[in-house]
Design a protein around this motif. Sequence first.
Motif, PDB file in Angstrom:
ATOM      1  N   ARG A   2      -2.872  -4.785   7.718  1.00 37.89           N
ATOM      2  CA  ARG A   2      -2.573  -5.268   6.379  1.00 37.89           C
ATOM      3  C   ARG A   2      -3.712  -4.921   5.434  1.00 37.89           C
ATOM      4  NH1 ARG A   2      -5.897  -9.643   5.780  1.00 37.89           N
ATOM      5  NH2 ARG A   2      -6.813 -10.313   7.733  1.00 37.89           N
ATOM      6  N   ALA A  11      -0.576  -7.380   1.886  1.00 40.42           N
ATOM      7  CA  ALA A  11       0.539  -6.439   2.090  1.00 40.42           C
ATOM      8  C   ALA A  11       0.445  -5.830   3.479  1.00 40.42           C
ATOM      9  CB  ALA A  11       0.509  -5.344   1.018  1.00 40.42           C
ATOM     10  N   LYS A  12       1.553  -5.886   4.210  1.00 43.69           N
ATOM     11  CA  LYS A  12       1.593  -5.300   5.549  1.00 43.69           C
ATOM     12  C   LYS A  12       1.824  -3.794   5.427  1.00 43.69           C
ATOM     13  CE  LYS A  12       3.167  -9.207   8.136  1.00 43.69           C
ATOM     14  NZ  LYS A  12       2.708 -10.164   8.539  1.00 43.69           N
ATOM     15  N   LEU A  13       1.146  -3.037   6.290  1.00 48.61           N
ATOM     16  CA  LEU A  13       1.264  -1.586   6.275  1.00 48.61           C
ATOM     17  C   LEU A  13       2.040  -1.112   7.489  1.00 48.61           C
ATOM     18  CD1 LEU A  13      -2.399  -0.672   5.274  1.00 48.61           C
ATOM     19  CD2 LEU A  13      -0.403  -0.870   3.784  1.00 48.61           C
ATOM     20  N   LYS A  14       2.858  -0.079   7.278  1.00 46.15           N
ATOM     21  CA  LYS A  14       3.599   0.537   8.375  1.00 46.15           C
ATOM     22  C   LYS A  14       2.670   1.477   9.137  1.00 46.15           C
ATOM     23  CE  LYS A  14       8.056   1.016   6.013  1.00 46.15           C
ATOM     24  NZ  LYS A  14       9.029   2.014   5.551  1.00 46.15           N
ATOM     25  N   ASP A  82       5.198   5.578   1.892  1.00 45.08           N
ATOM     26  CA  ASP A  82       5.840   4.259   1.969  1.00 45.08           C
ATOM     27  C   ASP A  82       4.822   3.140   1.748  1.00 45.08           C
ATOM     28  OD1 ASP A  82       8.264   5.474   2.512  1.00 45.08           O
ATOM     29  OD2 ASP A  82       8.268   4.962   4.661  1.00 45.08           O
ATOM     30  N   ASN A  83       3.647   3.260   2.384  1.00 45.16           N
ATOM     31  CA  ASN A  83       2.619   2.227   2.249  1.00 45.16           C
ATOM     32  C   ASN A  83       2.068   2.161   0.823  1.00 45.16           C
ATOM     33  OD1 ASN A  83       2.807   1.264   4.881  1.00 45.16           O
ATOM     34  ND2 ASN A  83       1.220   2.624   5.656  1.00 45.16           N
ATOM     35  N   HIS A  86       4.771   0.423  -1.178  1.00 47.59           N
ATOM     36  CA  HIS A  86       4.854  -0.994  -0.812  1.00 47.59           C
ATOM     37  C   HIS A  86       3.698  -1.810  -1.404  1.00 47.59           C
ATOM     38  CE1 HIS A  86       5.645  -4.597   1.471  1.00 47.59           C
ATOM     39  NE2 HIS A  86       4.443  -4.540   2.006  1.00 47.59           N
ATOM     40  N   THR A  87       2.511  -1.222  -1.444  1.00 46.32           N
ATOM     41  CA  THR A  87       1.338  -1.929  -1.972  1.00 46.32           C
ATOM     42  C   THR A  87       1.243  -1.834  -3.491  1.00 46.32           C
ATOM     43  OG1 THR A  87      -0.036   0.039  -1.631  1.00 46.32           O
ATOM     44  CG2 THR A  87      -0.039  -1.622   0.137  1.00 46.32           C
ATOM     45  N   LYS A  88       2.174  -1.091  -4.098  1.00 44.37           N
ATOM     46  CA  LYS A  88       2.190  -0.873  -5.559  1.00 44.37           C
ATOM     47  C   LYS A  88       0.922  -0.158  -6.036  1.00 44.37           C
ATOM     48  CE  LYS A  88       5.241  -4.799  -6.500  1.00 44.37           C
ATOM     49  NZ  LYS A  88       5.720  -4.929  -5.165  1.00 44.37           N
TER      50      LYS A  88
END
Length: 186
Positions: A2, A11-14, A82-83, A86-88
């Motif tokens: 994260r 925020a969780k990361l893939k 994607d990450n 997701h984290t903006k």
Amino acid sequence: MRIITGKAKGAKLKAPRGLDTRPTTDRVKESIFNILGDVVNGAKVLDLFAGTGNLGLEALSRGATQAVFIDQSAVSIGVIKDNAAHTKLVDYAEIHKGDVLRVLDRLSNTDRMFDLVFCDPPYNKGYVRSVLEKLDQNGIFAEQGILVLEHSRHESVEGEWKSLELRRSEKYGETIVSFFIYQSKH
């Protein structure tokens, strides 16, 4: 895995499936950023062998102004995109697919300078020496730029570097994190 603190805290990361990518653990990442301290704020960051984008995205969350991510795996590039979304933090991220050594050659032919370079190559594959040699000579660091190199305890970073000075190494099990300072020799 994260984002530990900053704008994207929590925020969780893939991560890609399988063993080809070895993301930096949250414990090691937190230690790295504690050592770096305020250097991250306002920094231009380069994340080599970026994998998941974990280190560069953490730097952006903590106030870095931009991060360039480089990885040769198409899967990793997709995960980084994607990450970042997701984290903006996608507006501050520049993502390149390619061989790290070749991309470093291209970057050295531009005027781009980086305050902070993260490098986490695959362990025990001979990349550590090659990357250190390339970074030592190609002039992509801003003055007093910092290289954070993660490597296996079986890989030596000792050497006669023209512009890179080893300042500190920390051991975390199999992983060693070495911190270098760039100083141009006029």
